[in-house]
Design an enzyme around this catalytic site. Structure first.
Site, short mmCIF file in Angstrom:
data_model
loop_
_atom_site.label_atom_id
_atom_site.label_comp_id
_atom_site.label_asym_id
_atom_site.label_seq_id
_atom_site.Cartn_x
_atom_site.Cartn_y
_atom_site.Cartn_z
N HIS A 69 0.84 -1.21 0.00
CA HIS A 69 0.00 0.00 0.00
C HIS A 69 0.86 1.24 0.00
O HIS A 69 2.05 1.19 0.33
CB HIS A 69 -0.90 0.01 1.24
N HIS A 153 5.15 6.57 -1.47
CA HIS A 153 5.91 5.35 -1.76
C HIS A 153 5.13 4.12 -1.32
O HIS A 153 4.15 4.23 -0.58
CB HIS A 153 7.23 5.37 -0.99
P1 A2P Z 1 5.06 3.10 5.28
O1 A2P Z 1 3.89 3.92 4.85
O2 A2P Z 1 6.35 3.73 4.95
O3 A2P Z 1 4.99 1.70 4.72
P2 A2P Z 1 3.16 0.12 11.47
O4 A2P Z 1 2.87 -1.29 11.02
O5 A2P Z 1 4.58 0.36 11.82
O6 A2P Z 1 2.22 0.59 12.52
O7 A2P Z 1 2.89 1.03 10.21
C1 A2P Z 1 1.74 0.93 9.46
C2 A2P Z 1 1.89 1.74 8.20
O8 A2P Z 1 1.91 3.13 8.51
C3 A2P Z 1 3.13 1.46 7.41
O9 A2P Z 1 2.76 1.42 6.08
C4 A2P Z 1 4.07 2.59 7.78
O10 A2P Z 1 5.07 2.99 6.89
C5 A2P Z 1 3.14 3.72 8.09
N1 A2P Z 1 3.66 4.52 9.21
C6 A2P Z 1 3.98 4.08 10.44
N2 A2P Z 1 4.34 5.11 11.24
C7 A2P Z 1 4.24 6.23 10.49
C8 A2P Z 1 4.46 7.62 10.75
N3 A2P Z 1 4.84 8.09 11.93
N4 A2P Z 1 4.27 8.49 9.71
C9 A2P Z 1 3.88 8.04 8.51
N5 A2P Z 1 3.64 6.75 8.21
C10 A2P Z 1 3.81 5.85 9.19
#
Ligand code: A2P
Length: 218
Positions: A69, A153
């Site tokens: 995603h 991304h």
């Molecule tokens: P990304 O979008 O780069 O893939 P998690 O499993 O660590 O809780 O994260 C769930 C999703 O949210 C993942 O897709 C992750 O990164 C994104 N994510 C986690 N923390 C943040 C943050 N502080 N800011 C933006 N995106 C985040």
């Protein structure tokens, strides 16, 4: 109230349709498989292994992700800044459940993450929070000056112990660095090196990926 807090998701984003997940996953795997056999890559192998001459199998090095995603807004169930406002945005409400066509224009690899860069259209940028790139300015100087949407991304994989949030930071960092010369023309496009184990492959033909705008609760 507790109900209000838990009614917001962990994050909003575009979720690749399952057939597209397979296609993108396979393209990424093929890229990793080829990258670690290239002489230009081996020259900088110490960025990944800590020592020269040592080999690395990039397919094993990264733990690949399942639900591919492109996160638009990380809400952390309402605890993140601006989460409530985002969920209330009429464009977000109207687009919820709609399928969009994402354009994947580059693949990038660092010792921490592997991801695909998403180039958003004007319509898609309406779902992109305006302050996303500014939030990382402290850690990545120069990122606030990048065009809105630069961080978009898809996390394809992370090295052991690395959180997916790192993928967007790695992309922003690459985008703030001067573009190096193309070191290798691969079947998929031109490969550039940005120092410290950072590589980016600009795709000759962008990958068109159908993705549903929705949210993830976990
Ligand atoms: P990304 O979008 O780069 O893939 P998690 O499993 O660590 O809780 O994260 C769930 C999703 O949210 C993942 O897709 C992750 O990164 C994104 N994510 C986690 N923390 C943040 C943050 N502080 N800011 C933006 N995106 C985040």
């Amino acid at each position: 109230s507790l109900l209000e807090e838990t009614s917001l998701p962990l994050y909003f984003g575009w979720f690749l349709l399952s057939s597209v997940q397979v296609k993108v996953g396979c393209t990424a795997m093929d890229f990793l498989k080829t990258l670690d056999t290239l002489e230009v890559f081996k020259k900088h192998i110490a960025d990944f292994t800590g020592e020269a001459e040592k080999e690395v199998d990039l397919e094993q090095y990264f733990e690949t992700k399942e639900t591919l995603h492109c996160t638009t807004k990380f809400c952390n169930y309402g605890k993140a800044d601006g989460a409530k406002e985002y969920a209330k945005n009429p464009v977000v409400k109207k687009s919820y459940g709609s399928v969009f066509s994402l354009s994947l224009t580059a693949l990038f690899v660092t010792p921490r993450t592997v991801g695909a860069r998403v180039s958003l259209t004007e319509e898609q940028l309406q779902l992109w929070p305006a302050d996303t790139e500014k939030e990382s300015e402290v850690g990545i100087p120069g990122s606030a000056s990048l065009p809105v949407g630069s961080r978009a991304h898809i996390t394809l994989g992370c090295a052991a112990g690395v959180e997916p949030i790192q993928t967007g930071l790695d992309l922003l960092q690459i985008l703030t660095l001067p573009e190096g010369e193309a070191l290798e023309e691969m079947e998929l496009g031109s490969l550039r090196y940005y120092g410290e184990g950072r590589w980016m492959l600009s795709l000759r033909e962008p990958i068109c990926a159908a993705a549903c705008f929705s949210s993830f609760y976990g």
